[in-house]
Design a protein around this motif. Structure first.
Motif, PDB file in Angstrom:
ATOM      1  N   MET A 192       0.841  -1.191   0.000  1.00  0.00           N
ATOM      2  CA  MET A 192       0.000   0.000   0.000  1.00  0.00           C
ATOM      3  C   MET A 192       0.882   1.250   0.000  1.00  0.00           C
ATOM      4  N   LEU A 193       0.462   2.272  -0.758  1.00  0.00           N
ATOM      5  CA  LEU A 193       1.086   3.590  -0.664  1.00  0.00           C
ATOM      6  C   LEU A 193       0.489   4.267   0.555  1.00  0.00           C
ATOM      7  N   THR A 194       1.321   4.562   1.561  1.00  0.00           N
ATOM      8  CA  THR A 194       0.802   5.048   2.838  1.00  0.00           C
ATOM      9  C   THR A 194       1.127   6.509   3.131  1.00  0.00           C
ATOM     10  N   GLU A 195       2.068   7.103   2.357  1.00  0.00           N
ATOM     11  CA  GLU A 195       2.454   8.491   2.645  1.00  0.00           C
ATOM     12  C   GLU A 195       3.287   9.051   1.507  1.00  0.00           C
ATOM     13  N   ILE A 196       3.201  10.351   1.282  1.00  0.00           N
ATOM     14  CA  ILE A 196       4.085  11.075   0.372  1.00  0.00           C
ATOM     15  C   ILE A 196       4.752  12.180   1.166  1.00  0.00           C
TER      16      ILE A 196
END
Length: 288
Positions: free
Chosen positions: A167-171
């Motif tokens: 999962m992409l959880t933060e930028i």
């Protein structure tokens, strides 16, 4: 040994099965039955398949659960399949710029293709042992960095594996000066843009390994000197912006960096080893 990154994209589901073989996996994961079912759809010549065709293949091929075992398998699907991408971004997504955090909702999200737009990505490593991390099925945290060499900023896409799913959880946005590879990135920005500086930054001699012009399956070891750089320089030296993948490796204040340029659909593979000599970064080894 030269890694054929173009195989990653031909069918993203089987990218690293084709490149490394299932037997290399640390967890000894058995071969997925879907490999045999889909392999007939592999283009005959993956090195010449256009990138947009590759993306279409990825987008139209369902990603099996096994693709979550290795991050690269997941990532190439994530960058080409809009439906999957929306499922694998953890909304509301925190986007951090300095002390300010913005939460992005699903309806605000725009398709993120990362390095697929450029057709290649890079790796920055301290040593050859770190090359094995991309094949490690136990890795659960990966960062994809977009480094803007001209503006000296870094955008980090932070991925975590949760309940077996990437999962992409933060930028996170930050200044390049805060990056663990800041010194090398400053050097590389100038190296990529200035041909005279390139020559000045070569060891005497530079060790090299290149394909044998008389035998496609044989490599030749040798060396060259700065005045021969024009004959040996890589076909691509990305400048402006680069994408690099961090598979959990911890960077140190190392006097060596291995910079790898890996093509998506053209078989491009360049490996450059730089070392600090007399206080300056120098290219000491070139593999193509």
């Amino acid at each position: 040994m030269k890694h054929l990154a173009s195989l990653f994209v031909a069918l993203a589901t089987f990218m690293l099965w084709m490149s490394y073989g299932c037997s290399d996996r640390k967890n000894n994961v058995g071969q997925d039955d879907s490999l045999d079912m889909h392999i007939d759809f592999m283009p005959a010549d993956t090195d010449t398949v256009p990138l947009d065709t590759m993306e279409t293949i990825i987008a139209e091929t369902p990603m099996p659960k096994a693709a979550d075992e290795l991050f690269d398998d997941f990532l190439f699907n994530f960058t080409a399949n809009r439906k999957l991408q929306l499922e694998r971004v953890k909304f509301p997504l925190p986007v951090i710029k300095g002390k300010q955090t913005t939460l992005v909702e699903q309806q605000q999200w725009k398709m993120e293709k990362l390095f697929m737009k450029q057709g290649f990505y890079t790796l920055i490593l301290d040593n050859e042992k770190q090359m094995e991390l991309s094949k490690d099925t136990t890795v659960n945290h990966v960062v994809v960095e977009k480094v803007q060499l001209d503006t000296k900023t870094v955008e980090q896409f932070i991925f975590n594996r949760e309940n077996g799913l990437w999962m992409l959880t933060e930028i996170n946005h930050d200044a390049m000066a805060q990056n663990n590879n800041a010194s090398f990135l400053d050097f590389y920005a100038k190296f990529a843009a200035d041909s005279l500086f390139q020559v000045q930054s070569l060891c005497e001699p530079v060790k090299t390994t290149v394909p044998d012009p008389d035998d496609d399956f044989h490599m030749i070891d040798g060396e060259f000197y700065p005045e021969q750089w024009q004959d040996f320089q890589p076909p691509v030296l990305p400048k402006g912006s680069i994408y690099t993948i961090i598979y959990g490796q911890e960077y140190k204040q190392s006097k060596q960096k291995i910079f790898i340029i890996r093509g998506i659909s053209n078989g491009l593979e360049t490996e450059m080893t730089f070392q600090i000599k007399d206080g300056k970064w120098k290219l000491v080894k070139l593999l193509q």
